[in-house]
Enzyme design. Sequence first.
Site, mmCIF file in Angstrom:
data_model
loop_
_atom_site.group_PDB
_atom_site.id
_atom_site.type_symbol
_atom_site.label_atom_id
_atom_site.label_comp_id
_atom_site.label_asym_id
_atom_site.label_seq_id
_atom_site.Cartn_x
_atom_site.Cartn_y
_atom_site.Cartn_z
ATOM 1 N N CYS A 95 3.882 8.856 5.080
ATOM 2 C CA CYS A 95 5.056 8.070 5.460
ATOM 3 C C CYS A 95 5.566 8.652 6.778
ATOM 4 O O CYS A 95 6.027 9.804 6.795
ATOM 5 C CB CYS A 95 6.132 8.159 4.380
ATOM 6 S SG CYS A 95 7.665 7.313 4.807
ATOM 7 N N HIS B 210 -3.729 0.394 6.469
ATOM 8 C CA HIS B 210 -2.989 -0.615 7.245
ATOM 9 C C HIS B 210 -3.912 -1.754 7.671
ATOM 10 O O HIS B 210 -5.100 -1.527 7.942
ATOM 11 C CB HIS B 210 -2.371 0.019 8.491
ATOM 12 C CG HIS B 210 -1.213 0.919 8.181
ATOM 13 N ND1 HIS B 210 0.090 0.488 8.149
ATOM 14 C CD2 HIS B 210 -1.180 2.238 7.828
ATOM 15 C CE1 HIS B 210 0.876 1.498 7.813
ATOM 16 N NE2 HIS B 210 0.135 2.572 7.601
ATOM 17 N N GLU C 149 5.498 -3.636 3.869
ATOM 18 C CA GLU C 149 4.925 -2.389 3.350
ATOM 19 C C GLU C 149 4.380 -2.528 1.925
ATOM 20 O O GLU C 149 5.014 -3.163 1.069
ATOM 21 C CB GLU C 149 5.975 -1.272 3.359
ATOM 22 C CG GLU C 149 6.285 -0.728 4.729
ATOM 23 C CD GLU C 149 6.975 0.619 4.647
ATOM 24 O OE1 GLU C 149 6.732 1.351 3.672
ATOM 25 O OE2 GLU C 149 7.767 0.924 5.560
ATOM 26 N N CYS D 158 8.468 1.076 10.074
ATOM 27 C CA CYS D 158 7.364 1.734 9.365
ATOM 28 C C CYS D 158 6.656 2.629 10.371
ATOM 29 O O CYS D 158 6.059 2.119 11.333
ATOM 30 C CB CYS D 158 6.403 0.689 8.790
ATOM 31 S SG CYS D 158 4.988 1.402 7.924
ATOM 32 N N GLY E 161 2.932 2.431 10.208
ATOM 33 C CA GLY E 161 2.599 1.080 10.678
ATOM 34 C C GLY E 161 2.630 0.981 12.193
ATOM 35 O O GLY E 161 1.787 0.321 12.808
HETATM 36 N N1 LIG Z 1 4.543 1.848 2.067
HETATM 37 C C1 LIG Z 1 3.646 2.898 2.595
HETATM 38 C C2 LIG Z 1 4.334 4.274 2.497
HETATM 39 C C3 LIG Z 1 5.548 4.390 3.416
HETATM 40 C C4 LIG Z 1 5.187 4.175 4.862
HETATM 41 C C5 LIG Z 1 6.340 3.914 5.827
HETATM 42 N N2 LIG Z 1 7.656 3.908 5.266
HETATM 43 C C6 LIG Z 1 6.243 4.811 7.053
HETATM 44 O O1 LIG Z 1 7.272 5.117 7.675
HETATM 45 O O2 LIG Z 1 5.089 5.164 7.420
HETATM 46 C C7 LIG Z 1 2.346 2.896 1.784
HETATM 47 O O3 LIG Z 1 2.359 2.418 0.638
HETATM 48 O O4 LIG Z 1 1.341 3.398 2.321
#
Ligand SMILES: N[C@H](CCC[C@H](N)C(=O)O)C(=O)O
Length: 281
Positions: free
Chosen positions: A75, A166, A215, A224, A227
């Site tokens: 994250c 991703h 997400e 994100c 992301g």
């Molecule tokens: N939902 C993402 C985790 C949080 C990523 C996001 N909040 C960031 O800042 O990178 C996943 O399931 O891989």
Amino acid sequence: MKIRFTKMHGLGNDFVMIDAISQQVNITPDRARKIADRNFGVGCDQILIVEAPTRPDADFKYRIFNADGSEVENCGNGARCFAVFVRLRKLTGKHVIRAETATGVLILNVVDKYNVTVDMGVPELSPPKIPFIADAEASVYAIDINENTANISSLNIGAVSMGNPHAVAVVDDAAAYPVELIGPLIESHPQYPNKVNAGFMSIVNRGEINLRVYERGSGETLACGTGACAAVVAGRLQSLLDETVTVNLPGGSLSITWPGPGHSVMMTGPTATVFHGQVRI
Ligand SMILES: N[C@H](CCC[C@H](N)C(=O)O)C(=O)O
């Protein structure tokens, strides 16, 4: 069980931060879901847990749970908040902090009271390691979507792992794109066996993009971090972007630098501490 937490966010991507070193915490997917619930719990996109490291080259272990209770590998916005949080909790006085994740060690560099630069590691592009089902590695893949309302039957995406998977599509106007329709279809697309975070970017110029991310496990968030990294990697692999890119997300902007394959992605951005509290789980 009552546990102390700190509510933080990175550009509106919000977190419940829990120090599991100074207090006994047994987090489960069900407890994570209850904490993340915006009506019956504290409310957040992710829960971030600080534990003692299990490897000698790390200062702390960093665990991440999505709002749906799923534990995930990385994250980016959370990593910045993690660096500020461990100093806030006086668990360290360091400015360069090594955070052990499920897939490696992130190097967090506390620039000042609020801003942090993170070495997000080398992006993984090999389909089996993302994981993404494809015949061969490519810079762009066509996947079937079959969404009737928006009349979209297929989409070209870049497939990248920043520790977490991703899919990134280039669209004309991210702000106007039907993310709420297409995001869930990509999140659970059969070519992503572990599900996926779905990014939709529009190119402002070779040094700037607009990005929205639906997400995995949390829905569309205001920002994100992984992301943003994945979008710059996908854009550079398609020769659309330069090495350093300003990524404008609904919650604010991040600066992402990626020299190219085999190199780390560097992310710089802000953090905010909102309040401290206790929650019964
Ligand atoms: N939902 C993402 C985790 C949080 C990523 C996001 N909040 C960031 O800042 O990178 C996943 O399931 O891989």
